[in-house]
Design a protein around this motif. Structure first.
Motif, PDB file in Angstrom:
ATOM      1  N   ASP A 280       0.803  -1.225   0.000  1.00  0.00           N
ATOM      2  CA  ASP A 280       0.000   0.000   0.000  1.00  0.00           C
ATOM      3  C   ASP A 280       0.831   1.269   0.000  1.00  0.00           C
ATOM      4  O   ASP A 280       0.380   2.311  -0.463  1.00  0.00           O
ATOM      5  CB  ASP A 280      -0.918   0.037   1.225  1.00  0.00           C
ATOM      6  CG  ASP A 280      -2.152  -0.830   1.051  1.00  0.00           C
ATOM      7  OD1 ASP A 280      -2.420  -1.263  -0.080  1.00  0.00           O
ATOM      8  OD2 ASP A 280      -2.841  -1.059   2.049  1.00  0.00           O
ATOM      9  N   ILE A 281       2.049   1.210   0.565  1.00  0.00           N
ATOM     10  CA  ILE A 281       2.879   2.405   0.709  1.00  0.00           C
ATOM     11  C   ILE A 281       4.054   2.335  -0.263  1.00  0.00           C
ATOM     12  O   ILE A 281       4.820   1.382  -0.253  1.00  0.00           O
ATOM     13  CB  ILE A 281       3.419   2.545   2.146  1.00  0.00           C
ATOM     14  CG1 ILE A 281       2.263   2.568   3.160  1.00  0.00           C
ATOM     15  CG2 ILE A 281       4.282   3.797   2.277  1.00  0.00           C
ATOM     16  CD1 ILE A 281       2.719   2.473   4.615  1.00  0.00           C
ATOM     17  N   GLY A 282       4.183   3.374  -1.070  1.00  0.00           N
ATOM     18  CA  GLY A 282       5.326   3.492  -1.960  1.00  0.00           C
ATOM     19  C   GLY A 282       6.200   4.640  -1.494  1.00  0.00           C
ATOM     20  O   GLY A 282       5.704   5.735  -1.234  1.00  0.00           O
ATOM     21  N   LEU A 283       7.490   4.387  -1.356  1.00  0.00           N
ATOM     22  CA  LEU A 283       8.442   5.428  -0.985  1.00  0.00           C
ATOM     23  C   LEU A 283       9.371   5.653  -2.170  1.00  0.00           C
ATOM     24  O   LEU A 283      10.071   4.733  -2.599  1.00  0.00           O
ATOM     25  CB  LEU A 283       9.240   5.028   0.262  1.00  0.00           C
ATOM     26  CG  LEU A 283      10.089   6.129   0.897  1.00  0.00           C
ATOM     27  CD1 LEU A 283      10.358   5.793   2.363  1.00  0.00           C
ATOM     28  CD2 LEU A 283      11.370   6.400   0.170  1.00  0.00           C
TER      29      LEU A 283
ATOM     30  N   GLU B  56       1.603   6.008  -9.252  1.00  0.00           N
ATOM     31  CA  GLU B  56       0.138   6.019  -9.153  1.00  0.00           C
ATOM     32  C   GLU B  56      -0.456   4.672  -8.726  1.00  0.00           C
ATOM     33  O   GLU B  56      -1.672   4.578  -8.557  1.00  0.00           O
ATOM     34  CB  GLU B  56      -0.465   6.492 -10.471  1.00  0.00           C
ATOM     35  CG  GLU B  56      -0.189   7.968 -10.739  1.00  0.00           C
ATOM     36  CD  GLU B  56      -0.794   8.470 -12.025  1.00  0.00           C
ATOM     37  OE1 GLU B  56      -1.720   9.276 -11.954  1.00  0.00           O
ATOM     38  OE2 GLU B  56      -0.326   8.049 -13.109  1.00  0.00           O
ATOM     39  N   GLU B  57       0.378   3.665  -8.490  1.00  0.00           N
ATOM     40  CA  GLU B  57      -0.115   2.369  -8.027  1.00  0.00           C
ATOM     41  C   GLU B  57      -0.426   2.349  -6.532  1.00  0.00           C
ATOM     42  O   GLU B  57      -1.045   1.410  -6.045  1.00  0.00           O
ATOM     43  CB  GLU B  57       0.927   1.272  -8.300  1.00  0.00           C
ATOM     44  CG  GLU B  57       1.195   1.011  -9.755  1.00  0.00           C
ATOM     45  CD  GLU B  57       2.287  -0.027  -9.963  1.00  0.00           C
ATOM     46  OE1 GLU B  57       2.626  -0.765  -9.017  1.00  0.00           O
ATOM     47  OE2 GLU B  57       2.805  -0.087 -11.090  1.00  0.00           O
ATOM     48  N   TYR B  58       0.029   3.372  -5.817  1.00  0.00           N
ATOM     49  CA  TYR B  58      -0.040   3.346  -4.351  1.00  0.00           C
ATOM     50  C   TYR B  58      -1.132   4.247  -3.803  1.00  0.00           C
ATOM     51  O   TYR B  58      -1.363   5.339  -4.318  1.00  0.00           O
ATOM     52  CB  TYR B  58       1.315   3.766  -3.762  1.00  0.00           C
ATOM     53  CG  TYR B  58       2.417   2.808  -4.120  1.00  0.00           C
ATOM     54  CD1 TYR B  58       2.611   1.643  -3.386  1.00  0.00           C
ATOM     55  CD2 TYR B  58       3.237   3.041  -5.216  1.00  0.00           C
ATOM     56  CE1 TYR B  58       3.610   0.749  -3.727  1.00  0.00           C
ATOM     57  CE2 TYR B  58       4.242   2.154  -5.565  1.00  0.00           C
ATOM     58  CZ  TYR B  58       4.414   1.013  -4.817  1.00  0.00           C
ATOM     59  OH  TYR B  58       5.401   0.121  -5.159  1.00  0.00           O
ATOM     60  N   ARG B  59      -1.762   3.775  -2.731  1.00  0.00           N
ATOM     61  CA  ARG B  59      -2.754   4.579  -1.994  1.00  0.00           C
ATOM     62  C   ARG B  59      -2.061   5.627  -1.143  1.00  0.00           C
ATOM     63  O   ARG B  59      -2.628   6.684  -0.864  1.00  0.00           O
ATOM     64  CB  ARG B  59      -3.572   3.684  -1.067  1.00  0.00           C
ATOM     65  CG  ARG B  59      -4.527   2.759  -1.764  1.00  0.00           C
ATOM     66  CD  ARG B  59      -5.336   1.947  -0.778  1.00  0.00           C
ATOM     67  NE  ARG B  59      -5.982   2.814   0.220  1.00  0.00           N
ATOM     68  CZ  ARG B  59      -6.387   2.374   1.396  1.00  0.00           C
ATOM     69  NH1 ARG B  59      -6.222   1.115   1.744  1.00  0.00           N
ATOM     70  NH2 ARG B  59      -6.962   3.195   2.240  1.00  0.00           N
ATOM     71  N   TYR B  60      -0.842   5.271  -0.674  1.00  0.00           N
ATOM     72  CA  TYR B  60      -0.090   6.141   0.223  1.00  0.00           C
ATOM     73  C   TYR B  60       1.326   6.322  -0.329  1.00  0.00           C
ATOM     74  O   TYR B  60       1.948   5.350  -0.747  1.00  0.00           O
ATOM     75  CB  TYR B  60      -0.005   5.542   1.629  1.00  0.00           C
ATOM     76  CG  TYR B  60      -1.339   5.120   2.191  1.00  0.00           C
ATOM     77  CD1 TYR B  60      -2.317   6.065   2.510  1.00  0.00           C
ATOM     78  CD2 TYR B  60      -1.635   3.776   2.405  1.00  0.00           C
ATOM     79  CE1 TYR B  60      -3.537   5.688   3.033  1.00  0.00           C
ATOM     80  CE2 TYR B  60      -2.855   3.392   2.929  1.00  0.00           C
ATOM     81  CZ  TYR B  60      -3.805   4.355   3.232  1.00  0.00           C
ATOM     82  OH  TYR B  60      -5.016   3.970   3.742  1.00  0.00           O
TER      83      TYR B  60
ATOM     84  N   VAL C 155       2.617   9.647  10.499  1.00  0.00           N
ATOM     85  CA  VAL C 155       2.327   9.372   9.094  1.00  0.00           C
ATOM     86  C   VAL C 155       1.418   8.157   8.974  1.00  0.00           C
ATOM     87  O   VAL C 155       0.411   8.186   8.239  1.00  0.00           O
ATOM     88  CB  VAL C 155       3.635   9.185   8.281  1.00  0.00           C
ATOM     89  CG1 VAL C 155       3.339   8.685   6.875  1.00  0.00           C
ATOM     90  CG2 VAL C 155       4.415  10.490   8.236  1.00  0.00           C
ATOM     91  N   LEU C 156       1.725   7.095   9.684  1.00  0.00           N
ATOM     92  CA  LEU C 156       0.893   5.893   9.603  1.00  0.00           C
ATOM     93  C   LEU C 156      -0.517   6.157  10.117  1.00  0.00           C
ATOM     94  O   LEU C 156      -1.501   5.633   9.552  1.00  0.00           O
ATOM     95  CB  LEU C 156       1.534   4.748  10.385  1.00  0.00           C
ATOM     96  CG  LEU C 156       2.847   4.205   9.769  1.00  0.00           C
ATOM     97  CD1 LEU C 156       3.437   3.118  10.656  1.00  0.00           C
ATOM     98  CD2 LEU C 156       2.616   3.691   8.353  1.00  0.00           C
ATOM     99  N   ASP C 157      -0.657   6.988  11.149  1.00  0.00           N
ATOM    100  CA  ASP C 157      -1.997   7.377  11.616  1.00  0.00           C
ATOM    101  C   ASP C 157      -2.755   8.111  10.521  1.00  0.00           C
ATOM    102  O   ASP C 157      -3.933   7.841  10.283  1.00  0.00           O
ATOM    103  CB  ASP C 157      -1.907   8.273  12.852  1.00  0.00           C
ATOM    104  CG  ASP C 157      -1.585   7.504  14.123  1.00  0.00           C
ATOM    105  OD1 ASP C 157      -1.637   6.256  14.125  1.00  0.00           O
ATOM    106  OD2 ASP C 157      -1.259   8.170  15.141  1.00  0.00           O
ATOM    107  N   ALA C 158      -2.101   9.050   9.849  1.00  0.00           N
ATOM    108  CA  ALA C 158      -2.737   9.795   8.774  1.00  0.00           C
ATOM    109  C   ALA C 158      -3.072   8.885   7.588  1.00  0.00           C
ATOM    110  O   ALA C 158      -4.095   9.099   6.916  1.00  0.00           O
ATOM    111  CB  ALA C 158      -1.826  10.938   8.314  1.00  0.00           C
ATOM    112  N   PHE C 159      -2.247   7.893   7.355  1.00  0.00           N
ATOM    113  CA  PHE C 159      -2.489   6.938   6.275  1.00  0.00           C
ATOM    114  C   PHE C 159      -3.592   5.939   6.638  1.00  0.00           C
ATOM    115  O   PHE C 159      -4.036   5.183   5.789  1.00  0.00           O
ATOM    116  CB  PHE C 159      -1.222   6.138   5.953  1.00  0.00           C
ATOM    117  CG  PHE C 159      -0.185   6.872   5.159  1.00  0.00           C
ATOM    118  CD1 PHE C 159      -0.348   8.158   4.695  1.00  0.00           C
ATOM    119  CD2 PHE C 159       1.026   6.236   4.877  1.00  0.00           C
ATOM    120  CE1 PHE C 159       0.626   8.813   3.966  1.00  0.00           C
ATOM    121  CE2 PHE C 159       2.015   6.880   4.142  1.00  0.00           C
ATOM    122  CZ  PHE C 159       1.811   8.166   3.687  1.00  0.00           C
TER     123      PHE C 159
END
Length: 172
Positions: A4-7, A46-50, A166-170
């Motif tokens: 879900d998360i891309g960095l 654009e593949e990631y929600r976060y 960040v994880l809370d916001a995500f």
């Protein structure tokens, strides 16, 4: 399958890459994919929600070359509904007049593309002259500010404080 998360990050000296790896470790490698811009570009962004994006500021407030190479491509992205957090690297002493300016420019670009920004970080403990990476209230940076040149001993603690927000916001 993507997580879900891309960095995504650009790194010339390796400092931003090292910080990206520290962030991935703090989040958990099972939850995040790392992408170096020089190798991967923005093709999968654009593949990631976060999204977490890492950008160092070079010289007098300039973009790092990997980000400069993809800057125009950002104008083509639809980031509506995508939650995004930033981390930026700068040198408070050597380039204190431009501290984290590239992160500020990236923030503004992402907002213009519809991204929902999160992960703002307090300015307490930093010593710089000016920054384009400040919130309107000027009490926070628009992302996590890191200085591997002058305050590397604070990096791990700053990441440890930032990642949970960040994880809370995500909602992740």
């Amino acid at each position: 399958m993507s997580k879900d998360i891309g960095l995504f990050y650009g790194s010339t000296t390796g400092n931003t890459e090292s910080c990206a790896e520290l962030i991935a470790t703090a989040i958990g490698w099972d939850r995040i994919d790392l992408h170096e811009l020089a190798a991967d570009g923005l093709d999968r962004l654009e593949e990631y929600r976060y999204l977490i994006l890492g950008i160092p500021t070079w010289d007098y407030g300039e973009l790092q070359e990997d980000w400069s190479d993809v800057w125009a491509e950002l104008d083509e992205l639809d980031l509506n509904g995508v939650k995004c957090a930033l981390f930026g690297l700068g040198d408070q002493v050597g380039y204190g007049e431009w501290f984290l300016d590239a992160m500020g420019a990236l923030h503004d670009k992402l907002v213009s593309r519809g991204a929902e920004m999160c992960g703002y970080f307090p300015i307490n403990g930093y010593q710089y002259e000016a920054s384009k990476a400040l919130t309107e209230e000027q009490d926070c940076f628009v992302g996590l500010g890191l200085d591997e040149d002058c305050q590397s001993e604070l990096t791990a603690d700053r990441i440890a404080r930032w990642v949970p927000t960040v994880l809370d916001a995500f909602d992740a």
